[in-house]
Scaffold this motif. Structure first.
Motif, PDB file in Angstrom:
ATOM      1  N   SER A  40      -9.317  61.288  30.149  1.00 30.53           N
ATOM      2  CA  SER A  40      -9.650  62.576  29.524  1.00 30.53           C
ATOM      3  C   SER A  40      -9.317  62.556  28.041  1.00 30.53           C
ATOM      4  CB  SER A  40      -8.915  63.729  30.215  1.00 30.53           C
ATOM      5  OG  SER A  40      -7.540  63.737  29.894  1.00 30.53           O
ATOM      6  N   LEU A  41     -10.041  63.394  27.288  1.00 33.79           N
ATOM      7  CA  LEU A  41      -9.830  63.557  25.847  1.00 33.79           C
ATOM      8  C   LEU A  41      -9.871  65.039  25.513  1.00 33.79           C
ATOM      9  CD1 LEU A  41     -12.274  60.834  24.421  1.00 33.79           C
ATOM     10  CD2 LEU A  41      -9.788  60.624  24.608  1.00 33.79           C
ATOM     11  N   LYS A  42      -8.960  65.474  24.643  1.00 32.63           N
ATOM     12  CA  LYS A  42      -8.950  66.870  24.191  1.00 32.63           C
ATOM     13  C   LYS A  42      -8.428  66.906  22.750  1.00 32.63           C
ATOM     14  CE  LYS A  42      -9.438  69.880  26.845  1.00 32.63           C
ATOM     15  NZ  LYS A  42     -10.598  70.635  27.348  1.00 32.63           N
ATOM     16  N   ARG A  43      -9.178  67.555  21.866  1.00 33.98           N
ATOM     17  CA  ARG A  43      -8.778  67.657  20.459  1.00 33.98           C
ATOM     18  C   ARG A  43      -7.782  68.791  20.251  1.00 33.98           C
ATOM     19  NH1 ARG A  43     -12.414  69.756  17.325  1.00 33.98           N
ATOM     20  NH2 ARG A  43     -11.533  69.069  15.354  1.00 33.98           N
ATOM     21  N   THR A  44      -6.881  68.607  19.261  1.00 34.25           N
ATOM     22  CA  THR A  44      -6.095  69.726  18.769  1.00 34.25           C
ATOM     23  C   THR A  44      -7.009  70.598  17.902  1.00 34.25           C
ATOM     24  OG1 THR A  44      -5.374  68.440  16.852  1.00 34.25           O
ATOM     25  CG2 THR A  44      -3.938  68.422  18.784  1.00 34.25           C
ATOM     26  N   ARG A  45      -6.616  71.865  17.703  1.00 34.39           N
ATOM     27  CA  ARG A  45      -7.479  72.779  16.953  1.00 34.39           C
ATOM     28  C   ARG A  45      -7.664  72.359  15.501  1.00 34.39           C
ATOM     29  NH1 ARG A  45      -4.527  76.714  19.448  1.00 34.39           N
ATOM     30  NH2 ARG A  45      -3.598  77.373  17.476  1.00 34.39           N
ATOM     31  N   ASP A  46      -6.641  71.748  14.914  1.00 39.30           N
ATOM     32  CA  ASP A  46      -6.772  71.325  13.516  1.00 39.30           C
ATOM     33  C   ASP A  46      -7.483  69.986  13.375  1.00 39.30           C
ATOM     34  OD1 ASP A  46      -4.888  69.476  14.355  1.00 39.30           O
ATOM     35  OD2 ASP A  46      -3.257  70.269  13.124  1.00 39.30           O
ATOM     36  N   GLY A  47      -7.835  69.360  14.497  1.00 38.96           N
ATOM     37  CA  GLY A  47      -8.573  68.104  14.464  1.00 38.96           C
ATOM     38  C   GLY A  47      -7.739  66.894  14.114  1.00 38.96           C
ATOM     39  N   LYS A  48      -6.420  67.058  13.944  1.00 38.60           N
ATOM     40  CA  LYS A  48      -5.571  65.942  13.517  1.00 38.60           C
ATOM     41  C   LYS A  48      -4.989  65.148  14.685  1.00 38.60           C
ATOM     42  CE  LYS A  48      -4.279  68.100   9.140  1.00 38.60           C
ATOM     43  NZ  LYS A  48      -3.156  68.595   8.286  1.00 38.60           N
ATOM     44  N   GLY A  49      -5.159  65.663  15.898  1.00 35.30           N
ATOM     45  CA  GLY A  49      -4.620  64.966  17.060  1.00 35.30           C
ATOM     46  C   GLY A  49      -5.606  64.961  18.216  1.00 35.30           C
ATOM     47  N   VAL A  50      -5.455  63.984  19.108  1.00 38.75           N
ATOM     48  CA  VAL A  50      -6.280  63.888  20.311  1.00 38.75           C
ATOM     49  C   VAL A  50      -5.357  63.664  21.497  1.00 38.75           C
ATOM     50  CG1 VAL A  50      -8.122  62.653  21.494  1.00 38.75           C
ATOM     51  CG2 VAL A  50      -8.215  62.920  19.016  1.00 38.75           C
ATOM     52  N   SER A 110      -4.572  58.968  30.775  1.00 39.83           N
ATOM     53  CA  SER A 110      -4.892  57.599  31.187  1.00 39.83           C
ATOM     54  C   SER A 110      -4.221  57.273  32.511  1.00 39.83           C
ATOM     55  CB  SER A 110      -4.446  56.593  30.114  1.00 39.83           C
ATOM     56  OG  SER A 110      -3.069  56.748  29.822  1.00 39.83           O
ATOM     57  N   LEU A 111      -4.707  56.204  33.150  1.00 35.40           N
ATOM     58  CA  LEU A 111      -4.255  55.842  34.492  1.00 35.40           C
ATOM     59  C   LEU A 111      -2.996  54.975  34.469  1.00 35.40           C
ATOM     60  CD1 LEU A 111      -7.608  55.139  36.398  1.00 35.40           C
ATOM     61  CD2 LEU A 111      -6.190  57.196  36.421  1.00 35.40           C
ATOM     62  N   ASP A 112      -2.022  55.343  33.665  1.00 36.18           N
ATOM     63  CA  ASP A 112      -0.714  54.700  33.697  1.00 36.18           C
ATOM     64  C   ASP A 112       0.383  55.753  33.795  1.00 36.18           C
ATOM     65  OD1 ASP A 112      -0.959  55.766  31.196  1.00 36.18           O
ATOM     66  OD2 ASP A 112      -0.304  53.975  30.103  1.00 36.18           O
ATOM     67  N   ARG A 117      -9.195  60.616  38.322  1.00 39.38           N
ATOM     68  CA  ARG A 117      -9.485  61.077  36.967  1.00 39.38           C
ATOM     69  C   ARG A 117      -8.897  62.482  36.817  1.00 39.38           C
ATOM     70  NH1 ARG A 117     -15.468  62.486  34.646  1.00 39.38           N
ATOM     71  NH2 ARG A 117     -15.198  64.170  36.139  1.00 39.38           N
ATOM     72  N   CYS A 118      -7.674  62.569  36.373  1.00 39.57           N
ATOM     73  CA  CYS A 118      -7.005  63.857  36.184  1.00 39.57           C
ATOM     74  C   CYS A 118      -7.184  64.300  34.736  1.00 39.57           C
ATOM     75  CB  CYS A 118      -5.524  63.761  36.528  1.00 39.57           C
ATOM     76  SG  CYS A 118      -5.201  63.486  38.290  1.00 39.57           S
ATOM     77  N   ARG A 119      -7.826  65.447  34.562  1.00 41.21           N
ATOM     78  CA  ARG A 119      -8.094  65.964  33.217  1.00 41.21           C
ATOM     79  C   ARG A 119      -6.898  66.777  32.727  1.00 41.21           C
ATOM     80  NH1 ARG A 119     -13.798  66.272  32.364  1.00 41.21           N
ATOM     81  NH2 ARG A 119     -14.649  64.295  33.066  1.00 41.21           N
ATOM     82  N   SER A 120      -6.324  66.394  31.610  1.00 46.26           N
ATOM     83  CA  SER A 120      -5.215  67.140  31.014  1.00 46.26           C
ATOM     84  C   SER A 120      -5.761  68.130  29.996  1.00 46.26           C
ATOM     85  CB  SER A 120      -4.225  66.179  30.351  1.00 46.26           C
ATOM     86  OG  SER A 120      -4.897  65.261  29.515  1.00 46.26           O
TER      87      SER A 120
END
Length: 346
Positions: free
Chosen positions: A207-217, A221-223, A251-254
């Motif tokens: 899974s991927l999710k952006r921070t609101r300011d776009g500076k972090g993702v 992952s499967l570990d 596939r667990c979405r955070s």
């Protein structure tokens, strides 16, 4: 501010595991689910739940169910909703991107065919100016971009750098597109400049999710670890893990919640009919809550796995969604038992 851990309602109707879960766009009144039973369901969680029945054999009544969308021939794996809530896109085992009109419950476009993906599609999101583009990631290890306004059925761009299945896609700032894949890489494309940056996670990305300011993702992952990565430098800002938290199979979405105060993710380690969602403080990385998710009766019974061996039944929460894209005071989760549980403040 306390974490909103009070169960408000449970949304019924799915006849299989829920793979995709999202709120409608602001004001996020509705919840959309995509299921293994090939259907997409639209719920209003603020409606009263069905009254309890005295007949134990009677099927549950889904009073909060507004509409069911049926066109997929295979399981539905991901959903994304337009900003005006008039349309949404769905993908799954059909190898095509379905674009829906919410009001008529009909598909208006299907992107695929000879120029489309050659295997199931795992992820989809809107991108481009005015949400003019749909971005899809597939088991065929490619990312394809589709022009919603054009009548052409061909993708406007194909990104084939991944060495394994693409499990997550994300639209970034301007002309940026992110993809996460089973080869353990997060790729960031600047599609206008033709530039590619690769961050090595090591384990398959889910899974991927952006921070609101776009500076972090936020990268799942499967570990058994969720990571907050620095967008510019590619460094690790914070790792979220805990003894008793496991994610190495599903596939667990955070997701972010409470204006990015918390990070939430389902836990595979939960035993029996009930599932669990683990909540971390975003800044400190410490666990602040473990939320029990009441499961379906009989979910804990032993089942026969794909390998033919008997396995202990469990309810794994595989998807989590937060109201108003992480800014609201309500969230929901779903997984293998097909029930959506909605939480909020007391």
């Amino acid at each position: 501010m306390a974490f909103p851990s009070k169960p408000l309602t449970q949304l019924l109707g799915s006849n299989g595991p829920v793979h995709a879960l999202t709120y409608s766009s602001t004001p996020s009144t509705y919840i959309l689910t995509g299921s293994a039973d090939r259907s997409i369901r639209l719920y209003n969680p603020s409606r009263p739940a069905a009254a309890p029945t005295t007949n134990p054999l009677a099927p549950p009544t889904a009073t909060q169910l507004i509409q069911t969308y049926t066109a997929h021939g295979y399981e539905v794996l991901d959903l994304c909703v337009s900003a005006d809530n008039a349309a949404f896109a769905s993908v799954g085992g059909d190898r095509a991107v379905f674009l829906w009109d919410v009001a008529t419950a009909q598909t208006t476009r299907r992107f695929g065919g000879a120029q489309g993906h050659s295997a199931r599609i795992n992820a989809v999101c809107y991108g481009g100016a005015g949400e003019s583009v749909l971005i899809s990631g597939s088991f065929d290890a490619s990312v394809r971009m589709w022009d919603v306004r054009s009548q052409s059925g061909k993708p406007i761009m194909v990104l084939g750098d991944a060495r394994d299945s693409v499990s997550a896609v994300l639209a970034g700032e301007g002309h940026e597109v992110f993809s996460g894949s089973v080869d353990g890489r997060v790729r960031c494309y600047d599609v206008r400049a033709g530039r590619l940056e690769v961050d090595v996670i090591g384990a398959p990305v889910t899974s991927l999710k952006r921070t609101r300011d776009g500076k972090g993702v936020l990268v799942g992952s499967l570990d058994s670890c969720v990571r907050l990565m620095d967008r510019d430098g590619g460094g690790l800002l914070r790792a979220y893990k805990e003894e008793g938290f496991r994610n190495d199979e599903f596939r667990c979405r955070s997701a972010f919640g409470g204006n990015e105060r918390w990070v939430v993710c389902g836990n595979e380690e939960a035993k029996g009919a009930d599932g669990e969602v683990v909540v971390w403080d975003t800044l400190s990385g410490k666990v602040v809550e473990r939320v029990r998710i009441k499961g379906k009766e009989g979910e804990a019974k032993k089942k026969i796995g794909r390998d033919g061996k008997e396995k202990e039944g469990r309810n794994v929460v595989s998807c989590v969604a937060w109201k108003e894209n992480g800014r609201g005071d309500q969230w929901c989760c779903a997984g293998t038992d097909g029930i959506v549980t909605v939480f909020g403040r007391p």
